[in-house]
Design a protein around this motif. Sequence first.
Motif, short mmCIF file in Angstrom:
data_model
loop_
_atom_site.label_atom_id
_atom_site.label_comp_id
_atom_site.label_asym_id
_atom_site.label_seq_id
_atom_site.Cartn_x
_atom_site.Cartn_y
_atom_site.Cartn_z
N LEU A 127 -2.54 12.20 10.26
CA LEU A 127 -2.60 10.80 9.63
C LEU A 127 -2.83 11.22 8.34
O LEU A 127 -3.78 11.85 7.56
CB LEU A 127 -3.68 10.21 10.42
CG LEU A 127 -3.50 10.14 11.98
CD1 LEU A 127 -5.04 9.64 12.47
CD2 LEU A 127 -2.82 9.39 12.24
N ARG A 128 -2.09 10.08 7.32
CA ARG A 128 -2.05 9.60 6.68
C ARG A 128 -3.21 8.68 5.78
O ARG A 128 -3.79 8.06 6.93
CB ARG A 128 -1.07 9.68 5.84
CG ARG A 128 0.53 10.58 5.93
CD ARG A 128 1.63 9.63 4.79
NE ARG A 128 2.75 10.29 5.21
CZ ARG A 128 2.65 11.32 4.43
NH1 ARG A 128 2.66 10.75 2.91
NH2 ARG A 128 3.70 12.14 4.19
N ARG A 129 -3.73 8.44 4.72
CA ARG A 129 -4.67 7.76 4.23
C ARG A 129 -4.17 6.39 3.70
O ARG A 129 -3.18 6.57 2.32
CB ARG A 129 -5.70 8.15 3.07
CG ARG A 129 -5.95 9.75 3.09
CD ARG A 129 -7.33 9.76 5.31
NE ARG A 129 -7.48 10.92 5.63
CZ ARG A 129 -8.16 11.04 6.56
NH1 ARG A 129 -9.48 10.19 6.27
NH2 ARG A 129 -8.35 12.42 6.81
N ARG A 173 -7.99 1.14 9.28
CA ARG A 173 -7.36 2.41 9.72
C ARG A 173 -5.47 2.46 9.97
O ARG A 173 -5.78 1.41 10.64
CB ARG A 173 -8.15 3.18 10.09
CG ARG A 173 -8.03 4.91 9.87
CD ARG A 173 -7.94 5.57 8.89
NE ARG A 173 -7.11 7.11 9.07
CZ ARG A 173 -7.89 8.01 9.25
NH1 ARG A 173 -9.25 7.71 9.63
NH2 ARG A 173 -7.59 9.06 8.88
N MET A 174 -4.79 3.34 10.04
CA MET A 174 -3.71 3.19 10.58
C MET A 174 -2.72 4.60 11.19
O MET A 174 -4.01 5.74 10.49
CB MET A 174 -3.00 2.38 9.07
CG MET A 174 -2.79 0.99 8.52
SD MET A 174 -1.48 1.01 7.25
CE MET A 174 -2.06 -0.66 7.12
N PHE A 181 0.62 -1.43 -0.32
CA PHE A 181 -0.28 0.08 -0.29
C PHE A 181 0.81 0.78 0.17
O PHE A 181 1.67 0.96 0.26
CB PHE A 181 -0.90 -0.01 1.12
CG PHE A 181 -0.47 0.56 2.63
CD1 PHE A 181 -0.31 1.41 2.95
CD2 PHE A 181 0.94 -1.21 3.04
CE1 PHE A 181 1.05 1.56 4.47
CE2 PHE A 181 0.88 -0.04 5.01
CZ PHE A 181 1.26 0.57 5.24
N VAL A 182 0.25 2.57 -0.13
CA VAL A 182 0.79 3.59 -0.26
C VAL A 182 -0.14 4.59 1.04
O VAL A 182 -0.85 4.12 1.56
CB VAL A 182 0.90 4.97 -1.97
CG1 VAL A 182 1.80 4.27 -2.08
CG2 VAL A 182 0.11 5.09 -1.94
N HIS A 183 0.75 5.11 1.30
CA HIS A 183 -0.01 6.28 2.31
C HIS A 183 0.27 7.82 2.27
O HIS A 183 0.89 8.16 1.99
CB HIS A 183 1.16 6.23 4.14
CG HIS A 183 -0.02 6.07 5.28
ND1 HIS A 183 0.69 6.09 6.50
CD2 HIS A 183 -1.57 5.85 5.23
CE1 HIS A 183 0.02 5.72 7.30
NE2 HIS A 183 -1.12 5.59 7.18
N ILE A 184 -1.36 7.87 2.13
CA ILE A 184 -0.90 9.70 1.29
C ILE A 184 -1.70 10.66 2.48
O ILE A 184 -2.68 10.19 2.95
CB ILE A 184 -2.11 9.42 0.20
CG1 ILE A 184 -1.98 8.31 -0.94
CG2 ILE A 184 -2.93 11.02 -0.84
CD1 ILE A 184 -2.65 8.19 -1.94
N ARG A 185 -1.07 11.93 2.02
CA ARG A 185 -1.24 12.86 2.72
C ARG A 185 -2.08 13.93 1.92
O ARG A 185 -1.09 13.96 1.38
CB ARG A 185 -0.58 13.70 2.94
CG ARG A 185 -0.42 15.01 3.93
CD ARG A 185 0.50 15.44 4.78
NE ARG A 185 0.49 15.08 6.11
CZ ARG A 185 2.12 14.52 6.59
NH1 ARG A 185 2.76 15.15 6.24
NH2 ARG A 185 1.71 13.89 7.65
N THR A 186 -3.42 14.32 1.88
CA THR A 186 -4.35 15.31 1.06
C THR A 186 -4.30 16.69 2.21
O THR A 186 -3.51 16.68 3.53
CB THR A 186 -5.48 14.70 1.07
OG1 THR A 186 -6.30 15.06 2.52
CG2 THR A 186 -5.69 12.84 0.67
N LEU A 226 -9.87 14.02 -1.83
CA LEU A 226 -8.87 13.44 -2.34
C LEU A 226 -8.94 13.27 -4.13
O LEU A 226 -8.65 13.72 -5.46
CB LEU A 226 -8.33 11.97 -2.31
CG LEU A 226 -6.99 11.28 -2.87
CD1 LEU A 226 -5.96 12.24 -2.92
CD2 LEU A 226 -7.32 10.05 -2.21
N THR A 227 -10.48 13.83 -3.79
CA THR A 227 -11.64 13.54 -5.29
C THR A 227 -11.34 14.84 -5.71
O THR A 227 -11.43 14.83 -6.51
CB THR A 227 -12.75 13.57 -5.33
OG1 THR A 227 -13.19 14.41 -4.32
CG2 THR A 227 -13.46 12.34 -4.50
#
Length: 253
Positions: free
Chosen positions: A48-50, A214-215, A37-42, A78-79
């Motif tokens: 917390l990232r997603r 959720r991480m 997986f990747v951990h995204i910051r919006t 993110l959309t």
Amino acid sequence: MIREDLTVVDHTLVAEDTYQLILCGRMVHDIKQPGQFVHIRTSTDEYLRRPVSISDYNIDEETITLLYKVIGKGTKALTAYQIGDSLDVLGPGGRGFPVKARPGENVLLTGGGIGVPPLYRLAHELYEKGADLTIILGFQSIRHAFLKSEFQQYGSVHIMTDDGTSGNKGFVTDGIAGMSGSFDRYYTCGPTPMLKAVVKQLGDTEGYISMEERMGCGIGACFACVVPSHDEKGYKRICCDGPVFHHKEVVLT
């Protein structure tokens, strides 16, 4: 894991509240297994990232394909990202699926909802090894279904929907019950109740499960995403020990 600003090269609505996001950057060269997986910051994430599972990737084009479902303010934000925008991404993270297959082996893949995407690259790699794939995908309804035609190039695809608007009515376990013969191995990803039901149904068949969770940090330091295990520690961290586990490694509660 590394941090990199990846460029959005495509962003498309593929089903109700579900988007396909294709990112470009050097990070793709660090992917080791399907199911990472990747951990995204919006723009809305202060801390917390997603986490988003990697659905597919292309080394030559340096692209990573993600599919995500809008379930909160982070994924809603993110959309708004458009082609040419940059995203702050940490990854690739976690332990993915071991690609175990010999020509002619019967392998079952089952996914529910947003648990379907990480199985796509796995299907591709198992198919290349000569496995005969049976693929069962579960969705709420026809409006929520995606990747059916894409999976069909790799094996026999069966769709299950809660309301019967596509494929057969029922859960992925109902689809498994309707299958004849046995499987040499299975891989599954989805919500914990689904994973628990699949593991129980398939008994001693060798299986690998990918857990949705959720991480916090995403690197194993905060212990926010632990699951009970059978080893001496008594737990596993989903973000770094997983998200993929042998079905006998962890205790699904």
